[in-house]
Design an enzyme around this catalytic site. Structure first.
Site, short mmCIF file in Angstrom:
data_model
loop_
_atom_site.label_atom_id
_atom_site.label_comp_id
_atom_site.label_asym_id
_atom_site.label_seq_id
_atom_site.Cartn_x
_atom_site.Cartn_y
_atom_site.Cartn_z
N HIS A 182 0.85 -1.19 0.00
CA HIS A 182 0.00 0.00 0.00
C HIS A 182 0.88 1.24 0.00
O HIS A 182 2.03 1.21 0.48
CB HIS A 182 -0.89 0.01 1.23
CG HIS A 182 -1.97 -1.02 1.23
ND1 HIS A 182 -3.03 -0.96 2.10
CD2 HIS A 182 -2.15 -2.13 0.47
CE1 HIS A 182 -3.83 -1.99 1.88
NE2 HIS A 182 -3.31 -2.73 0.90
N GLU B 215 0.87 3.82 1.85
CA GLU B 215 1.33 4.21 3.19
C GLU B 215 2.50 3.34 3.64
O GLU B 215 3.47 3.85 4.21
CB GLU B 215 0.20 4.05 4.23
CG GLU B 215 -1.03 4.86 3.94
CD GLU B 215 -2.11 4.09 3.22
OE1 GLU B 215 -3.28 4.25 3.56
OE2 GLU B 215 -1.78 3.31 2.29
N CYS C 228 -6.07 1.80 5.90
CA CYS C 228 -6.72 0.57 6.36
C CYS C 228 -6.13 0.18 7.71
O CYS C 228 -5.21 0.83 8.22
CB CYS C 228 -6.51 -0.55 5.34
SG CYS C 228 -4.80 -1.13 5.23
N CYS D 160 -2.30 -0.56 7.56
CA CYS D 160 -1.49 0.66 7.51
C CYS D 160 -1.58 1.42 8.82
O CYS D 160 -0.60 2.00 9.28
CB CYS D 160 -1.93 1.52 6.34
SG CYS D 160 -1.60 0.74 4.73
#
Length: 153
Positions: free
Chosen positions: A58, A60, A88, A91
């Site tokens: 992701h 992040e 999410c 993260c």
């Protein structure tokens, strides 16, 4: 452009949107992130789940790792993460362990955002701001998923 506007939340979120556009162009869910420390972008990233065949890639996560490598520290307690979509839970956990000072996100993620599944996962000392340039982030996400549905039908 004045010096103040260069160091504004809007400026940094626009930089995260540029990263999201790269993801969009690569066929990835268009989420982008930048990490800022002392008014300087020290990390840029966008979703690369498909490219890297890695569910943890992701924006992040990639930005956190790049920022930690840049600083030579696992802690980002002097940094701000700007991300185009609410993090999410995965993260959020990484942000917790990094002890990041601040998170600014654009669009809310009503299905998979950390607030839905575990609102306490972010470190209690981390300042959270949501909704910055949310319309731009949401439009990019909707456009991406609309394109994906057309391509898969």
């Amino acid at each position: 452009m004045s010096d103040l506007s260069i160091h504004s939340d809007d400026h940094y979120m626009n930089q995260a949107l540029k990263e999201a556009q790269k993801a969009f162009e690569d066929g990835e869910v268009p989420v982008g992130a930048v990490v800022v420390c002392q008014n300087r972008i020290i990390a840029r990233a966008y979703n690369q789940v498909e490219r890297l065949n890695d569910v943890t890639a992701h924006a992040e996560m990639l930005a956190i790792t790049a920022a930690q490598n840049y600083l030579g520290s696992r802690y980002l307690d002097q940094c701000t993460l700007y991300v185009t979509l609410e993090p999410c839970t995965m993260c959020g956990g990484a942000l917790y362990w990094s002890q990041i000072a601040r998170v600014v996100y654009g669009a809310q993620d009503e299905k998979r955002g950390y607030r839905q599944s575990n609102p306490e996962i972010i470190h209690p000392q981390t300042e959270i701001s949501g909704g910055l340039l949310a319309e731009e982030s949401t439009m990019m996400l909707k456009s991406f998923f609309s394109r994906m549905r057309r391509n898969n039908s």
